[in-house]
Design an enzyme around this catalytic site. Structure first.
Site, PDB file in Angstrom:
ATOM      1  N   ARG A 138       0.814  -1.203   0.000  1.00 32.72           N
ATOM      2  CA  ARG A 138       0.000   0.000   0.000  1.00 32.72           C
ATOM      3  C   ARG A 138       0.862   1.274   0.000  1.00 32.72           C
ATOM      4  O   ARG A 138       0.680   2.155  -0.838  1.00 32.72           O
ATOM      5  CB  ARG A 138      -0.917   0.018   1.236  1.00 32.72           C
ATOM      6  CG  ARG A 138      -1.930  -1.114   1.336  1.00 32.72           C
ATOM      7  CD  ARG A 138      -2.908  -1.120   0.178  1.00 32.72           C
ATOM      8  NE  ARG A 138      -3.670   0.114   0.112  1.00 32.72           N
ATOM      9  CZ  ARG A 138      -4.207   0.600  -1.016  1.00 32.72           C
ATOM     10  NH1 ARG A 138      -4.025  -0.029  -2.162  1.00 32.72           N
ATOM     11  NH2 ARG A 138      -4.911   1.706  -1.002  1.00 32.72           N
ATOM     12  N   CYS A 289       2.099   6.410  10.742  1.00 37.04           N
ATOM     13  CA  CYS A 289       1.126   7.383  10.245  1.00 37.04           C
ATOM     14  C   CYS A 289       0.487   8.145  11.404  1.00 37.04           C
ATOM     15  O   CYS A 289       0.275   9.357  11.321  1.00 37.04           O
ATOM     16  CB  CYS A 289       0.064   6.685   9.401  1.00 37.04           C
ATOM     17  SG  CYS A 289      -0.816   5.350  10.248  1.00 37.04           S
ATOM     18  N   THR A 290       0.194   7.445  12.509  1.00 34.60           N
ATOM     19  CA  THR A 290      -0.448   8.090  13.649  1.00 34.60           C
ATOM     20  C   THR A 290       0.513   9.043  14.352  1.00 34.60           C
ATOM     21  O   THR A 290       0.120  10.136  14.777  1.00 34.60           O
ATOM     22  CB  THR A 290      -0.984   7.037  14.634  1.00 34.60           C
ATOM     23  OG1 THR A 290      -1.905   6.179  13.946  1.00 34.60           O
ATOM     24  CG2 THR A 290      -1.695   7.688  15.806  1.00 34.60           C
TER      25      THR A 290
END
Length: 481
Positions: A138, A289-290
């Site tokens: 991804r 990402c967080t």
């Protein structure tokens, strides 16, 4: 003439202006390596409608009118200047010009505001830097899209190769198909062809070698003409210095991990601590990402109000690490069907804050709930502040941070009362403050932060790679510090 006629006439005028902006923006990008922005949003390769919508959105978040009739004169002024590689924000030019009371013309003001990018002060174009993607899932495919998009000027970063395990018959065709079409992010903007004989994917003229290898020790990148490359590891298989050092093969100079690093591997959040990267550092991480979503607004809040302690709860889209249907999984709960359940799990984002913000003394705790959506998450950041404030003050402060601060590429701001998660698919910011959900009571503030955990994070990764490669060009006018 009716109101409807007036509105339509006004639209057609603005549409014509936006159409005339496209060749000017394209020429600046191709010939001078100048990226034209509007409040941190690139206008390169955008359609007429997209340019108008970007202006419209900027008006919404800035709380003041801004249209193409105002920005076009600044764009025309830029074309008359001897510009070097840079990023120039038309929104900031127009906004700061309104506040300037010296009576300068648009051309005079523009020349002064971007002086660092002109004449003897401008930087020279740099040779393209080779990039290799290790893994093509991804994040790997989205990073590939971004690298191909940014190769339009012929400078900067150049995606040379992708390293994957062999997948059998028509492997390269299937991988190219996944790059071409994405169920969440839509079609690739351009053309993709495959040369199976040479194991090459050609995307918008960029020849990308597909290298098949079971582990890093099997590859000599110089055999493919790759030199001094930055390798981006998208697999997450190795997270410490010893494991990631396996990538330092002939042709590779630096390794960037798209997952939280362990041990002494620096965790970098662009916009917050990217300037701490040592020139001789060969291995670094872009954190999660967080972490990228919460650290910029956390820094902004700590800078202004001081943060004593905090808790982050992430409501996170499911990922490939979970099962489609109930099946064995090494982690607790993640074996249960991802599209059918909310799944409580852990997040390393809170502990990673200390690496990105070592000066923050507040204790930050965190947890996560995976939910049945394929992309876009929301972080709920609950903070105890060092002083009391009001909702209005925090609202206006965060809006200003998103528009004019050095964090404006990381923090976005939205006031739409009906916004939902799918509205943020494709956002290039690390996080988006939802103004309507903001809660403040004395010394307690609760921020709701949307983030595209795939694409927004991939943009942060590319920014880090640009920085360490030396092709991250300065932005004008310079953000307020």
């Amino acid at each position: 003439m009716t109101v409807n006629d007036d509105s339509f006439t006004n639209w057609k005028i603005r549409e014509e202006i936006a159409e005339s902006m496209i060749p000017l923006i394209g020429k600046l990008h191709r010939e001078r390596d100048v990226t034209v922005l509007l409040h941190s949003r690139s206008l390169v390769n955008k359609s007429v409608v997209s340019i108008l919508k970007t202006h419209r959105f900027a008006r919404q978040i800035a709380g003041a009118e801004l249209s193409v009739t105002e920005t076009m004169p600044f764009l025309q002024a830029l074309t008359a200047l001897d510009l070097g590689p840079s990023q120039i924000d038309l929104g900031m030019l127009a906004t700061t010009y309104k506040a300037d009371d010296r009576g300068l013309s648009v051309a005079e003001f523009t020349a002064e505001a971007v002086a660092g990018a002109t004449g003897a002060d401008k930087i020279e174009r740099r040779e393209p830097r080779d990039v290799v993607l290790y893994g093509f899932g991804r994040i790997g495919r989205l990073v590939a899209r971004l690298l191909i998009e940014k190769a339009g000027s012929g400078n900067g970063l150049r995606l040379r190769a992708i390293v994957v395990r062999g997948g059998g018959a028509q492997d390269i065709v299937k991988r190219a198909s996944l790059l071409r079409r994405d169920s969440i992010h839509g079609q690739f903007q351009g053309t993709i062809t495959v040369d199976e004989d040479s194991s090459t994917i050609v995307a918008n003229g960029n020849a990308i070698k597909v290298i098949y290898a079971d582990d890093p020790s099997h590859v000599d990148y110089t055999e493919y003409g790759i030199r001094d490359a930055i390798l981006i590891d998208n697999t997450g298989k190795w997270r410490d210095r010893e494991g990631l050092s396996q990538h330092l093969r002939p042709g590779i100079e630096k390794v960037v991990l798209t997952a939280p690093g362990k041990g002494d591997v620096p965790n970098i959040v662009h916009g917050v601590n990217h300037d701490t990267i040592k020139p001789d550092e060969q291995i670094l991480s872009c954190a999660s990402c967080t972490t990228n979503a919460i650290v910029p607004p956390l820094k902004a809040m700590d800078d202004e109000y001081g943060v004593l302690r905090g808790h982050v709860e992430t409501v996170h889209s499911f990922t490939n690490d979970q099962n489609l249907l109930d099946n064995y999984h090494k982690s607790e709960r993640r074996g249960r069907s991802a599209p059918l359940n909310m799944v409580i799990t852990e997040t390393g984002a809170a502990s990673a804050v200390a690496k990105a913000l070592p000066d923050l003394k507040a204790k930050i705790s965190g947890s996560s709930i995976r939910v049945p959506v394929p992309d876009v998450s929301i972080a709920i950041l609950n903070l105890q502040l060092a002083r009391e404030t009001t909702r209005e003050e925090v609202h206006d402060y965060l809006r200003e941070v998103s528009l004019t601060s050095p964090l404006k590429r990381q923090i976005d701001f939205i006031t739409a009362p009906d916004a939902v998660s799918s509205d943020f698919i494709g956002s290039r910011h690390a996080s988006i403050v939802d103004a309507g959900a903001l809660k403040v009571d004395g010394d307690n503030a609760i921020l709701y932060l949307w983030y595209d955990n795939e694409f927004g994070y991939s943009c942060q990764v590319v920014r880090v790679v640009q920085h360490v490669s030396g092709v991250e060009y300065p932005t004008y006018p310079a953000p307020a510090v």
